[in-house]
Enzyme design. Structure first.
Site, PDB file in Angstrom:
ATOM      1  N   ASP A  98      42.860  37.641  37.833  1.00 16.79           N
ATOM      2  CA  ASP A  98      41.424  37.879  37.777  1.00 16.79           C
ATOM      3  C   ASP A  98      40.916  38.948  38.689  1.00 16.79           C
ATOM      4  OD1 ASP A  98      42.087  35.701  39.569  1.00 16.79           O
ATOM      5  OD2 ASP A  98      39.837  35.464  39.973  1.00 16.79           O
TER       6      ASP A  98
ATOM      7  N   GLU B  83      41.278  33.002  41.258  1.00 17.35           N
ATOM      8  CA  GLU B  83      41.318  33.213  42.610  1.00 17.35           C
ATOM      9  C   GLU B  83      40.098  34.152  43.182  1.00 17.35           C
ATOM     10  OE1 GLU B  83      42.681  35.477  46.495  1.00 17.35           O
ATOM     11  OE2 GLU B  83      41.783  36.195  44.729  1.00 17.35           O
TER      12      GLU B  83
END
Length: 443
Positions: free
Chosen positions: A85, A150
């Site tokens: 991400d 994250e």
């Protein structure tokens, strides 16, 4: 020293980076029934398919929270902890290229995720591919763990740790060389209060980014404009909207950023009796260390506390300040929370914890740290010591893991900024270091 990396590995790595950067994997909570967004699930599936082509066995969480790719079946496991991400692209008008079309230009690769963390993920992956092509026999399992959350709440790794086994040791290629052996505690919190009929503001996207833009349009337009001129703060106007400029930085480096939200608050303060604006302008202020709240909080292993006022919402229904605080590894988190709560209360604000990650600390004389440091120093000639960081990497999700690269000490940090990029020669050097390090750790 011998290298396992060939030109073909470098070229394949660059192609892989370009491919995965093309997925706009910014969190879109619950989109199409996915945990964090369709693009995030798509890039996870794409990455696992690539790993299968390279010879790995892969597993994907049935709900799409995480995936992993593995070589071998030995008991001991080396984990390489990555995430797919990315943060939002920021102000597209400041990008010289499309943030989700990875462009090679003047020896650099530009695109969101090239530095954090898609580029380093592929560097580590193709370092292992180079070892495989050289016929290296691994005496330990190698598992690439791919997270998908994250940049926000790490729910991907929470799910992984609920369902999967822990590593024997490992590293996250999501920071800088030579090595991060200590990471500050990460506290994200909200300060909430009642709404306002007189003021409406919405500033900031992510907790972990110093806001570089803060917009204002309201009946104090001329007063705020005049105050900004008096303060010497940079801004632009467009019809009835004013945009205060700052300098984006990762929250761990808040003291080195320029917080546009705080600057807007300082320009508003003389013309409003709003307590939240007072708190931001005069208590948070511009130091990025929370000095007016906590005093000087610092320790020898990890340095000084960083304090980022990341976002603000003021409307008729509510007031909300969003904070990201990086706490030195030896500091008392609960004591800091009590101090912040007490200070906020005097401004009509209530403390609410949003997320917390405990600090990371792996002894400098451990086998993991000494092995990785030896490889780095032999490959580069740089004898700089291992360091601590205010950053939060997946290394802290498992025991005996550290952050290792892929940025070099002289690299220009562009993560979370417009025109994020990596230098190709640095990427090739990192691949070489990763290949040797993985070789030694799996003997």
């Amino acid at each position: 020293m011998e290298t396992y990396i060939t030109k073909s590995h470098q070229e394949a790595c660059v192609k892989a980076i370009k491919d995965i950067v093309s997925f706009p994997s910014v969190r879109q909570e619950g989109e199409n029934g996915t945990p964090f967004g369709q693009a995030i699930l798509d890039v996870l599936k794409h990455t696992l398919a690539l790993c299968e082509e390279l010879g790995f066995h892969t597993v994907i969480d049935p709900e799409g929270y995480y995936g992993y790719a593995e070589l071998g079946d030995q008991k001991d496991m080396l984990a390489i902890l990555c995430h797919l991400d990315v943060v939002p692209e920021g102000d597209r008008s400041l990008w010289h290229t499309d943030p989700f079309e990875c462009i090679e230009k003047d020896g650099h690769l530009y695109g969101r995720g090239t530095q954090d963390d898609k580029g380093p993920t592929m560097m580590a992956l193709y370092a292992v591919k180079a070892l495989m092509d050289a016929g290296v026999t691994f005496n330990k399992r190698i598992r690439f763990i791919f997270g998908t959350d994250e940049e926000t709440l790490w729910r991907c790794m929470d799910r992984y740790n609920e369902r999967e086994e822990q590593a024997t040791f490992g590293f996250a290629p999501d920071s800088k060389f030579p090595l991060i052996y200590a990471e500050k505690g990460l506290l994200q919190a909200k300060l909430t209060g009642s709404g306002s009929d007189a003021l409406s503001l919405e500033v900031g996207n992510a907790y972990n980014v110093v806001p570089a833009r803060a917009n204002y349009s309201g009946n104090l337009f001329q007063e705020v404009k005049s105050e900004l001129d008096k303060l010497g703060f940079e801004y632009v106007t467009n019809d009835d909207q004013l945009t205060v400029y700052g300098l984006a930085q990762h929250a761990k480096d808040a003291p080195h950023g320029i917080n546009a939200l705080v600057r807007l608050a300082k320009a508003l303060f003389p013309y409003t009796d709003n307590q939240t604006i007072d708190f931001l302008a005069n208590v948070v202020d511009e130091d990025g260390k929370g000095l007016n709240i906590f005093g000087n909080i610092e320790d020898e292993p990890s340095g000084i506390l960083s304090f980022n006022a990341a976002g603000l919402t003021i409307n008729k229904e509510k007031t909300e300040i969003r904070l990201d605080i990086r706490i030195p590894v030896l500091a008392d988190k609960e004591e800091l929370v009590a101090t912040l709560s007490k200070k906020a209360k005097t401004y009509g604000l209530t403390y609410e914890e949003f997320d917390y990650l405990a600090p990371l600390y792996v002894p400098i004389d451990s086998e993991l740290v000494t092995t990785l440091m030896s490889v780095y120093q032999q490959k580069t000639g740089d004898t700089s010591p291992a360091i601590s960081s205010g950053g939060a990497t997946f290394a802290r999700t498992m025991p005996n893991c550290v952050a290792f690269g892929a940025m070099f000490p002289d690299s220009i940090q562009t993560e979370h900024q417009e025109n994020e990029n990596i230098v190709l020669e640095d990427a090739y050097r990192a691949m070489d270091i990763y290949a040797e390090a993985i070789y030694r750790l799996t003997r």
